[in-house]
Enzyme design. Structure first.
Site, PDB file in Angstrom:
ATOM      1  N   TRP A  94       0.672  -1.180   0.192  1.00 17.79           N
ATOM      2  CA  TRP A  94       0.107   0.047  -0.060  1.00 17.79           C
ATOM      3  C   TRP A  94       0.739   1.204   0.179  1.00 17.79           C
ATOM      4  O   TRP A  94       1.687   1.455   1.012  1.00 17.79           O
ATOM      5  CB  TRP A  94      -1.016  -0.153   1.181  1.00 17.79           C
ATOM      6  CG  TRP A  94      -1.969   1.007   1.313  1.00 17.79           C
ATOM      7  CD1 TRP A  94      -2.751   1.372   0.504  1.00 17.79           C
ATOM      8  CD2 TRP A  94      -2.177   1.978   2.541  1.00 17.79           C
ATOM      9  NE1 TRP A  94      -3.765   2.315   0.993  1.00 17.79           N
ATOM     10  CE2 TRP A  94      -3.215   2.562   2.493  1.00 17.79           C
ATOM     11  CE3 TRP A  94      -1.677   1.781   3.800  1.00 17.79           C
ATOM     12  CZ2 TRP A  94      -3.924   3.682   3.192  1.00 17.79           C
ATOM     13  CZ3 TRP A  94      -2.131   2.733   4.741  1.00 17.79           C
ATOM     14  CH2 TRP A  94      -3.320   3.694   4.606  1.00 17.79           C
ATOM     15  N   GLU A 120      -6.620  -1.086  -6.497  1.00 19.19           N
ATOM     16  CA  GLU A 120      -6.907   0.630  -6.523  1.00 19.19           C
ATOM     17  C   GLU A 120      -5.846   1.115  -7.341  1.00 19.19           C
ATOM     18  O   GLU A 120      -4.763   1.169  -6.685  1.00 19.19           O
ATOM     19  CB  GLU A 120      -7.548   1.102  -5.365  1.00 19.19           C
ATOM     20  CG  GLU A 120      -8.810   0.740  -5.046  1.00 19.19           C
ATOM     21  CD  GLU A 120      -9.405   1.458  -3.810  1.00 19.19           C
ATOM     22  OE1 GLU A 120      -8.765   2.487  -3.396  1.00 19.19           O
ATOM     23  OE2 GLU A 120     -10.617   1.227  -3.365  1.00 19.19           O
TER      24      GLU A 120
END
Length: 582
Positions: A422, A481
């Site tokens: 992330w 994403e």
């Protein structure tokens, strides 16, 4: 069964030898709480509640906690917040029985306390090796609720009732493995979920991407009307090593054996086959006093590492050069780079096991945060592969950071079991990042051959989220994403191509098996300068046929994804749009 217990929220030291331990007391530090069924349940509940209240909104804090339960029966409502691990110490999950709940619920955002409740940021927490008899209304007295998103895990759990994976708000992700659920599982609002080697009675719910590997009674239904991807057996896995009390009451770590073509849980007929390693063979590290130098000295002496809860600020890499070395974190221990080098550098050796911790990039740019193998090689590790379990990587969020990538896999035959890589989309103040914050090109770069990933989640990096250069790769479940923050299209171009695909299989690759892959967009560049990605996935034609069940989703804001794979598949350009291929 006597014990010494840390009293209050981390005050004092959890020093616990076990009833007949021959190796002397084990100092787990102040943030490991070891519980015994002879203790008053009210005393245990008070301590658990105090830590829960401290950690509930502590998304970027430094505190970490592990709750260890000796075998026996408990009546407790264990609410699990950030950086908290709940761990049974039995040889079987049925040795530790919690009547009540081990649960995660929706919560309100700190930045919007009057807004909706949701679980889309319920990260970094786990429960392992225990049984739950649900009696707490969450929402029903026979249901245990585990409403989470990425960087979470339920492993080796037995739920004697139903399991709900969400509540009323949104939820996004999660991992369930090597478990038994007596009742039904309801996924509810979960956008995507991965379940592996778990015995289910029934499953209800679907949204975008639900993947089941080695799961008897997995739900059925043809794609894409149903968003279920079912892999009948798991091709290769070694279940996660776990801390437990052996027959003499001493601490040890069980290392399950490597298995192929498995279905269902590993402990259906008793403890799984494997090797027990006494805790005396581990260096028990503490964040308040240990450094890269002290831990490297222990590794050089042939010790394994057990990381007690905390944030370890490292001025050098941890060098893992010995085959079969284990580095195991308790309470989501964090390893934070400080000097522009990887937090862990693993040699090209057999059987290394990295489990249960968070690695963080630091203020000086690192070529990668975690490196497996110094360079691609021809060595075959298939009989004793390196494994990663419940490992997360973070670039930014808690502090300013930079890294060219989160994870580089150069060794062959590596297995990854539940990864979240992330580049943080918000910081410690919960303010959204901008394009110049926390630069990082890639989440994962795979150069090794025959690398397998179960539950791979990679988000918000500035170029390819995942770049796969090695042959023979397998990915079962992908959640990604794209970056939120490209300021305009010209800032996010790959030559003449708009944006970067999230998942890139390089042109030289000839074999690649990928199933159940989802890519989503939420570009925040303001109009009139919306940002687009031409493709969510790019792969050479030779492997396109072995990439199954691909989906793109438009989440919010502006721009969109023009195609799913290699210029095929519909565009997603407005809220609610979904497109599928294969």
């Amino acid at each position: 069964m006597g014990m010494m217990l840390a009293l209050g929220c981390g005050a004092g030291s959890a020093t616990d030898a076990g009833p007949d331990a021959a190796d002397g007391p084990v100092d787990f530090g102040p943030n490991v709480l070891v519980f015994d069924p002879s203790m008053p349940m009210a005393t245990i509940q008070e301590q658990i509640d105090a830590i829960f209240n401290k950690q509930l909104q502590n998304q970027f804090g430094a505190a970490r906690y592990a709750f260890l339960f000796r075998p026996g029966n408990y009546t407790l409502d264990i609410r699990v917040a950030y950086y908290t691990q709940v761990l049974g110490l039995g040889q079987s999950p049925d040795d530790v029985v919690i009547t009540g709940a081990v649960r995660v619920n929706d919560k309100k955002s700190v930045s919007d306390p009057t807004g909706p409740v949701r679980s889309t940021s319920n990260f970094w927490r786990s429960a392992e090796n225990l049984t739950v008899i649900p009696t707490v209304p969450t929402p029903a007295a026979t249901t245990n609720t585990w409403s989470v998103s990425q960087a979470t895990s339920l492993r080796r759990v037995h739920i004697k009732g139903n399991l709900a994976l969400s509540e009323s708000g949104n939820s996004s992700g999660g991992f369930l493995a090597d478990s038994l659920i007596d009742g039904g599982v309801s996924s509810g609002s979960q956008q995507q979920w991965f379940t592996r080697n778990t015995d289910l009675t029934s499953w209800s719910g679907q949204n975008w991407n639900m993947v089941f590997a080695g799961v008897p009674n997995a739900p059925t239904g043809a794609w894409p009307a149903n968003k279920y991807t079912v892999i009948p057996t798991v091709p290769v896995i070694r279940e996660k090593p776990y801390l437990y009390l052996d027959s003499k009451g001493s601490y040890a770590v069980m290392v399950p054996s490597l298995k192929t073509d498995t279905q269902g849980r590993s402990w259906s007929t008793g403890p799984p086959a494997g090797t027990s390693v006494p805790l005396a063979q581990f260096f028990v590290a503490h964040a308040d006093k240990d450094t890269a130098a002290t831990m490297n000295a222990a590794l050089a002496q042939g010790k394994h590492l057990l990381l007690t809860p905390g944030v370890y600020k490292l001025d050098d890499s941890l060098e893992v050069s010995r085959a079969d070395t284990m580095v195991i974190g308790l309470g989501v221990a964090s390893l934070a780079a400080q000097r522009g080098v990887p937090t862990i550098a693993v040699a090209d050796v057999d059987g290394v096991k990295l489990a249960g911790f968070l690695v963080e990039a630091g203020p000086m740019n690192s070529p990668t945060v975690l490196q497996l193998g110094p360079a691609p090689s021809a060595l075959d590790h298939s009989k004793n592969p390196t494994l990663l379990y419940d490992v997360s990587c973070r670039v930014g969020g808690a502090t300013d950071a930079a890294a060219s990538s989160c994870l580089i896999i150069n060794s062959n035959d590596v297995i990854a079991d539940n990864l979240w890589l992330w580049r943080a989309d918000h910081d410690i103040t919960l303010v959204s990042v901008v394009w110049t914050d926390d630069p990082s090109k890639n989440g994962l770069v795979v150069n090794g051959k025959n690398v397998t990933a179960y539950a791979l989640m990679v988000e918000h990096f500035q170029e390819y989220q995942t770049l796969w250069n090695g042959n023979g790769g397998r990915v079962y479940f992908y959640q990604s994403e794209m970056p939120y923050d490209p300021p305009n299209q010209s800032a996010w171009m790959n030559g003449a191509t708009k944006g970067y695909a999230s998942y890139k299989v390089s042109n030289q690759v000839t074999t690649h098996d990928a199933r159940g892959l989802g890519v989503y967009c939420n570009f925040k560049a303001p109009l009139p300068s919306p940002v687009f990605a031409d493709n969510a996935f790019e792969a050479p034609q030779a492997v396109v046929g072995s990439m199954q069940h691909l989906i793109t989703v438009f989440l919010n804001n502006f721009g969109g994804i023009n195609h799913v794979l290699n210029g095929t598949g519909n565009a997603v350009l407005k809220a609610g749009d979904k497109a599928t291929v294969n």
